[in-house]
Design a protein around this motif. Structure first.
Motif, PDB file in Angstrom:
ATOM      1  N   UNK A 140       9.315   9.022  14.761  1.00  0.00           N
ATOM      2  CA  UNK A 140       9.507   7.717  15.406  1.00  0.00           C
ATOM      3  C   UNK A 140       9.954   6.663  14.408  1.00  0.00           C
ATOM      4  N   UNK A 141       9.319   6.641  13.242  1.00  0.00           N
ATOM      5  CA  UNK A 141       9.645   5.612  12.253  1.00  0.00           C
ATOM      6  C   UNK A 141      10.995   5.858  11.596  1.00  0.00           C
ATOM      7  N   UNK A 142      11.329   7.139  11.388  1.00  0.00           N
ATOM      8  CA  UNK A 142      12.559   7.470  10.667  1.00  0.00           C
ATOM      9  C   UNK A 142      13.796   6.888  11.352  1.00  0.00           C
ATOM     10  N   UNK A 143      13.749   6.756  12.678  1.00  0.00           N
ATOM     11  CA  UNK A 143      14.906   6.227  13.411  1.00  0.00           C
ATOM     12  C   UNK A 143      15.272   4.815  12.959  1.00  0.00           C
ATOM     13  N   UNK A 144      14.310   4.087  12.378  1.00  0.00           N
ATOM     14  CA  UNK A 144      14.562   2.697  11.972  1.00  0.00           C
ATOM     15  C   UNK A 144      14.917   2.574  10.494  1.00  0.00           C
ATOM     16  N   UNK A 145      15.092   3.721   9.829  1.00  0.00           N
ATOM     17  CA  UNK A 145      15.609   3.719   8.468  1.00  0.00           C
ATOM     18  C   UNK A 145      14.688   3.175   7.402  1.00  0.00           C
ATOM     19  N   UNK A 146      13.352   3.385   7.503  1.00  0.00           N
ATOM     20  CA  UNK A 146      12.475   2.826   6.480  1.00  0.00           C
ATOM     21  C   UNK A 146      12.504   3.648   5.197  1.00  0.00           C
ATOM     22  N   UNK A 147      11.854   3.122   4.200  1.00  0.00           N
ATOM     23  CA  UNK A 147      11.601   3.859   2.956  1.00  0.00           C
ATOM     24  C   UNK A 147      10.150   4.329   3.003  1.00  0.00           C
ATOM     25  N   UNK A 148       9.957   5.633   3.058  1.00  0.00           N
ATOM     26  CA  UNK A 148       8.615   6.170   3.190  1.00  0.00           C
ATOM     27  C   UNK A 148       7.881   6.187   1.851  1.00  0.00           C
ATOM     28  N   UNK A 149       6.693   5.631   1.835  1.00  0.00           N
ATOM     29  CA  UNK A 149       5.759   5.760   0.723  1.00  0.00           C
ATOM     30  C   UNK A 149       4.631   6.664   1.191  1.00  0.00           C
ATOM     31  N   UNK A 150       4.119   7.522   0.318  1.00  0.00           N
ATOM     32  CA  UNK A 150       3.069   8.438   0.755  1.00  0.00           C
ATOM     33  C   UNK A 150       1.945   8.530  -0.271  1.00  0.00           C
ATOM     34  N   UNK A 151       0.756   8.844   0.239  1.00  0.00           N
ATOM     35  CA  UNK A 151      -0.395   9.152  -0.613  1.00  0.00           C
ATOM     36  C   UNK A 151      -1.002  10.466  -0.117  1.00  0.00           C
ATOM     37  N   UNK A 152      -1.535  11.278  -1.014  1.00  0.00           N
ATOM     38  CA  UNK A 152      -2.107  12.554  -0.594  1.00  0.00           C
ATOM     39  C   UNK A 152      -3.292  12.352   0.342  1.00  0.00           C
ATOM     40  N   UNK A 153      -3.462  13.291   1.274  1.00  0.00           N
ATOM     41  CA  UNK A 153      -4.583  13.247   2.210  1.00  0.00           C
ATOM     42  C   UNK A 153      -5.159  14.652   2.353  1.00  0.00           C
ATOM     43  N   UNK A 154      -6.467  14.698   2.611  1.00  0.00           N
ATOM     44  CA  UNK A 154      -7.129  15.988   2.770  1.00  0.00           C
ATOM     45  C   UNK A 154      -8.249  15.904   3.782  1.00  0.00           C
ATOM     46  N   UNK A 204     -11.117  14.703   3.627  1.00  0.00           N
ATOM     47  CA  UNK A 204     -11.863  13.442   3.671  1.00  0.00           C
ATOM     48  C   UNK A 204     -10.931  12.243   3.638  1.00  0.00           C
ATOM     49  N   UNK A 205      -9.766  12.417   4.241  1.00  0.00           N
ATOM     50  CA  UNK A 205      -8.854  11.295   4.404  1.00  0.00           C
ATOM     51  C   UNK A 205      -7.945  11.065   3.218  1.00  0.00           C
ATOM     52  N   UNK A 206      -7.329   9.884   3.142  1.00  0.00           N
ATOM     53  CA  UNK A 206      -6.373   9.601   2.078  1.00  0.00           C
ATOM     54  C   UNK A 206      -7.055   9.443   0.727  1.00  0.00           C
ATOM     55  N   UNK A 207      -6.314   9.777  -0.321  1.00  0.00           N
ATOM     56  CA  UNK A 207      -6.779   9.593  -1.700  1.00  0.00           C
ATOM     57  C   UNK A 207      -6.743   8.092  -2.000  1.00  0.00           C
ATOM     58  N   UNK A 208      -7.919   7.473  -2.096  1.00  0.00           N
ATOM     59  CA  UNK A 208      -7.972   6.015  -2.235  1.00  0.00           C
ATOM     60  C   UNK A 208      -7.478   5.545  -3.599  1.00  0.00           C
ATOM     61  N   UNK A 209      -7.685   6.358  -4.632  1.00  0.00           N
ATOM     62  CA  UNK A 209      -7.160   5.976  -5.950  1.00  0.00           C
ATOM     63  C   UNK A 209      -5.631   5.951  -5.923  1.00  0.00           C
ATOM     64  N   UNK A 210      -5.037   6.949  -5.289  1.00  0.00           N
ATOM     65  CA  UNK A 210      -3.574   6.975  -5.165  1.00  0.00           C
ATOM     66  C   UNK A 210      -3.086   5.823  -4.291  1.00  0.00           C
ATOM     67  N   UNK A 211      -3.849   5.520  -3.251  1.00  0.00           N
ATOM     68  CA  UNK A 211      -3.486   4.407  -2.379  1.00  0.00           C
ATOM     69  C   UNK A 211      -3.485   3.090  -3.152  1.00  0.00           C
ATOM     70  N   UNK A 212      -4.498   2.900  -3.980  1.00  0.00           N
ATOM     71  CA  UNK A 212      -4.581   1.663  -4.755  1.00  0.00           C
ATOM     72  C   UNK A 212      -3.410   1.537  -5.717  1.00  0.00           C
ATOM     73  N   UNK A 213      -2.999   2.660  -6.310  1.00  0.00           N
ATOM     74  CA  UNK A 213      -1.866   2.635  -7.227  1.00  0.00           C
ATOM     75  C   UNK A 213      -0.583   2.236  -6.504  1.00  0.00           C
TER      76      UNK A 213
END
Length: 397
Positions: A131-145, A147-156
């Motif tokens: 859905x989002x790709x149709x609007x041409x964004x730049x995807x940023x990602x953080x690892x998830x497992x 117990x949810x997203x890696x908060x240290x990576x998210x903070x970075x």
């Protein structure tokens, strides 16, 4: 007559559109004898077929002039009031959408421009990526497992980027089945509030918990803290029937107004008959229905995990979901889930290879299994077939 070159006529947005991997896979599952762990399709034995048939006939007889007429874009007022009471908000904060997928598309229309950053987990729900790709964004990602997203990576990431919004599925994430613990939810919300960021919380699986209680959503925690920046998506697809295509978005009035305007240009309103039918189905006996659904999916999950423990080699890792519909599997490095998928098809088994769940690539050795649709015997037989396919793959690498 001049031949039309369609590819030269499409706009840039159309050129970014891609077919849904799962929708394409579901075509394969129509083959006779194929067992499918692919789509996150709710258990058909849980559909309220007889009840819906009787209610639909009564609605059409008694309120046909309303049910078959145009309706307000915001949605059928009694259903909006039900959702508001369920979530502890006001009806004015609720928009009924034609499935949660429409909610995702509306968010893309409202918030995303060409090149705008949007932050997702890796892996994340492929329908959101699509859905989002149709609007041409730049995807940023953080690892998830699990117990949810890696908060240290998210903070970075948040130290160097300011995304238009952060898209998350904290409860029984699709595809990993992960459940973000309460302390992590609280810390994540602190990080968001410090920066004044928007969070889109997709909570389609909120009621499919296997334990004693549901964790508070990010939306609930944000409201308690007085923070208006969490937009909440929910759905009746997993607890009634996906074919009705009735879901909802809850947001601050200023954001909701823009979503309403975007919806007006899409479909004017979600079908009124479907909304009335959903309201009639949930206004009485709702908790009993949810208890049955939880019990059914817990039993199916247990059947899959028992079979995986028995059939999978120790080098294969898989999650142990505490709710939702999915098990996420990681093959040893060097093994391809796509190659395993081809061998599984020879065994008349389908699943979803994991790479489409990664917005920026990766996950070639991962796959998603859904236990929701098949019965216990089908789940066990499907895992046996998966074991044979994996054994064949290991024999040639």
């Amino acid at each position: 007559m001049k031949t039309l070159e369609w590819s030269t006529l499409f706009g840039q947005r159309a050129k970014r559109l891609q077919a849904s991997t799962i929708r394409e896979l579901l075509k394969l599952t129509q083959r006779p004898g194929v067992l499918s762990f692919a789509g996150g399709l709710p258990a058909p034995e849980l559909f309220p077929k007889e009840e819906a048939a009787e209610l639909a006939a009564r609605i059409l007889r008694e309120r046909g002039n309303v049910a078959l007429q145009y309706g307000p874009t915001e949605g059928y007022a009694p259903l909006r009031a039900f959702v508001a009471g369920w979530l502890g908000v006001t009806p004015e904060e609720v928009l009924i959408t034609t499935g949660s997928q429409q909610g995702l598309d509306l968010l893309g229309k409202v918030f995303l421009d060409e090149g705008a950053p949007v932050l997702l987990e890796a892996p994340s729900y492929m329908g959101a990526i699509q859905a989002f790709r149709a609007y041409g964004p730049r995807f940023l990602t953080v690892p998830a497992g699990e117990e949810g997203p890696d908060l240290a990576a998210l903070e970075e990431v948040l130290k160097r980027e300011r995304p238009r919004f952060l898209y998350l599925i904290p409860s029984f994430q699709n595809p990993t089945g992960g459940l973000t613990p309460l302390p992590a939810r609280e810390r994540l919300l602190e990080m968001v509030m410090e920066r004044g960021l928007v969070v889109v919380e997709d909570d389609a699986y909120r009621e499919l918990y296997f334990g004693e209680a549901r964790l508070p959503s990010l939306f609930e925690l944000a409201r308690e803290a007085g923070y208006p920046g969490v937009i909440y998506l929910g759905s009746f697809s997993k607890i009634l029937a996906p074919g009705l295509r009735v879901a909802f978005a809850v947001a601050h009035p200023e954001a909701l107004q823009k979503l309403v305007q975007a919806k007006q240009g899409t479909d004017l309103h979600t079908p009124v008959l479907n909304q009335i039918l959903v309201h009639e189905l949930v206004k009485e006996g709702f908790e009993a229905r949810l208890a049955l659904i939880r019990r059914t999916y817990r039993q199916k999950a247990e059947a899959m995990l028992q079979a995986l423990d028995r059939e999978m080699p120790k080098e294969v890792r898989f999650t142990r979901p505490r709710g939702g519909m999915f098990v996420w599997m990681e093959l040893p490095q060097g093994l391809s889930a796509e190659a395993l998928f081809q061998r599984a098809l020879e065994e008349n088994l389908a699943f979803v290879p994991g790479s489409p769940f990664f917005a920026n690539g990766g996950g070639e050795n991962t796959l998603r299994l859904s236990y929701a649709t098949l019965d216990r015997e089908g789940i066990q037989e499907g895992v046996r077939r998966l074991g044979r396919a994996l054994e064949g793959l290991l024999a040639v690498v």
